[in-house]
Design an enzyme around this catalytic site. Structure first.
Site, short mmCIF file in Angstrom:
data_model
loop_
_atom_site.label_atom_id
_atom_site.label_comp_id
_atom_site.label_asym_id
_atom_site.label_seq_id
_atom_site.Cartn_x
_atom_site.Cartn_y
_atom_site.Cartn_z
N LYS A 63 0.83 -1.20 0.00
CA LYS A 63 0.00 0.00 0.00
C LYS A 63 0.88 1.27 0.00
O LYS A 63 2.09 1.19 0.23
CB LYS A 63 -0.93 -0.04 1.22
N TYR A 109 -12.62 -2.04 -2.01
CA TYR A 109 -13.12 -2.14 -0.64
C TYR A 109 -14.65 -2.10 -0.57
O TYR A 109 -15.21 -1.76 0.48
CB TYR A 109 -12.50 -1.04 0.23
N ASN A 157 -1.43 0.14 7.37
CA ASN A 157 -0.95 -1.21 7.67
C ASN A 157 -0.17 -1.87 6.53
O ASN A 157 -0.10 -3.10 6.45
CB ASN A 157 -2.11 -2.10 8.13
N HIS A 183 -1.89 -5.31 1.66
CA HIS A 183 -3.20 -5.96 1.50
C HIS A 183 -3.00 -7.38 1.00
O HIS A 183 -2.11 -7.63 0.20
CB HIS A 183 -4.06 -5.20 0.47
N GLU A 198 -10.61 -9.74 -6.82
CA GLU A 198 -9.59 -8.69 -6.71
C GLU A 198 -8.55 -8.79 -7.83
O GLU A 198 -8.13 -7.77 -8.39
CB GLU A 198 -8.90 -8.78 -5.34
P1 ADP Z 1 -7.49 -6.65 6.41
O1 ADP Z 1 -6.73 -5.71 5.52
O2 ADP Z 1 -6.64 -7.19 7.52
O3 ADP Z 1 -8.23 -7.72 5.65
P2 ADP Z 1 -10.13 -5.42 6.81
O4 ADP Z 1 -10.60 -6.17 5.60
O5 ADP Z 1 -10.92 -5.57 8.07
O6 ADP Z 1 -8.60 -5.77 7.17
O7 ADP Z 1 -10.08 -3.89 6.47
C1 ADP Z 1 -9.63 -3.45 5.21
C2 ADP Z 1 -8.69 -2.28 5.39
O8 ADP Z 1 -9.43 -1.17 5.91
C3 ADP Z 1 -7.57 -2.51 6.41
O9 ADP Z 1 -6.44 -3.15 5.85
C4 ADP Z 1 -7.27 -1.10 6.85
O10 ADP Z 1 -6.44 -0.44 5.88
C5 ADP Z 1 -8.65 -0.44 6.83
N1 ADP Z 1 -9.30 -0.50 8.15
C6 ADP Z 1 -9.88 -1.59 8.73
N2 ADP Z 1 -10.39 -1.29 9.93
C7 ADP Z 1 -10.14 0.03 10.12
C8 ADP Z 1 -10.41 0.94 11.18
N3 ADP Z 1 -11.08 0.59 12.27
N4 ADP Z 1 -9.99 2.22 11.04
C9 ADP Z 1 -9.31 2.62 9.93
N5 ADP Z 1 -9.04 1.81 8.90
C10 ADP Z 1 -9.44 0.53 8.99
MG MG Z 2 -9.89 -7.68 4.37
#
Ligand code: ADP
Ligand code: MG
Length: 153
Positions: free
Chosen positions: A10, A50, A113, A116, A127
């Protein structure tokens, strides 16, 4: 064909000069790279990516985040790669991701983070099709496969 997954370094990963280190985790693990492109993801594409989160309070923020700078978008292939890559990435945010994982080793943010990875075969297929045409995915043999997977003896 073995399983495939979509992995993205990212925008924070690119800006923090971690692209190579993150790719190297997957490369050293023995996964096979079958596609890669360095692009700035548009807000429209980020919204599609997303879409499952469109009703979440963080939706607008995560769309902004994913489209805020260039990303390295890749497809990696191996038997069981989807779950394997998720384990290698660690929990969603670095502040509670285990050490030894990508998110655990390289970040402590509660917003950003670094990486992805698709979370199921259905989302991987969806995706991958968002970012790549079939022609952009390269079909080749990994020359060290027998040593990697222990199939030479
Ligand atoms: P992952 O990437 O671990 O699969 P999710 O699918 O739950 O996580 O969420 C998608 C992305 O949305 C996350 O990687 C993160 O960048 C963002 N995200 C998730 N939860 C939050 C939150 N509470 N606040 C801000 N950003 C979030
Ligand atoms: Mg996810």
């Amino acid at each position: 064909m073995p399983e495939r997954t979509l992995i993205i370094v990212k925008p924070d990963g690119v800006q923090r000069h971690l692209t190579g280190k993150i790719i190297s985790r997957f490369e050293s693990k023995g996964l096979k790279l079958v596609g890669a492109k360095f692009i700035q993801i548009s807000p429209e594409l980020a919204q599609k990516h997303y879409a499952v989160h469109k009703d979440k309070p963080f939706f607008e923020g995560v769309v902004k985040y994913l489209s805020s700078g260039p990303s390295m978008v890749m497809v990696w292939e191996a038997e069981g790669v989807i779950a394997m890559a998720r384990k290698m990435m660690g929990a969603t945010f670095g502040f509670d991701a285990e050490p030894g994982t990508i998110r655990g080793d390289f970040g402590c943010s509660m917003r950003y983070n670094l990486v992805h990875g698709s979370d199921s075969p259905a989302s991987a297929e969806e995706e991958i099709n968002l970012y790549f045409t079939d022609e952009e995915l390269v079909d080749y043999d990994l020359s060290g496969a027998a040593w990697l997977y222990g199939t030479n003896n």
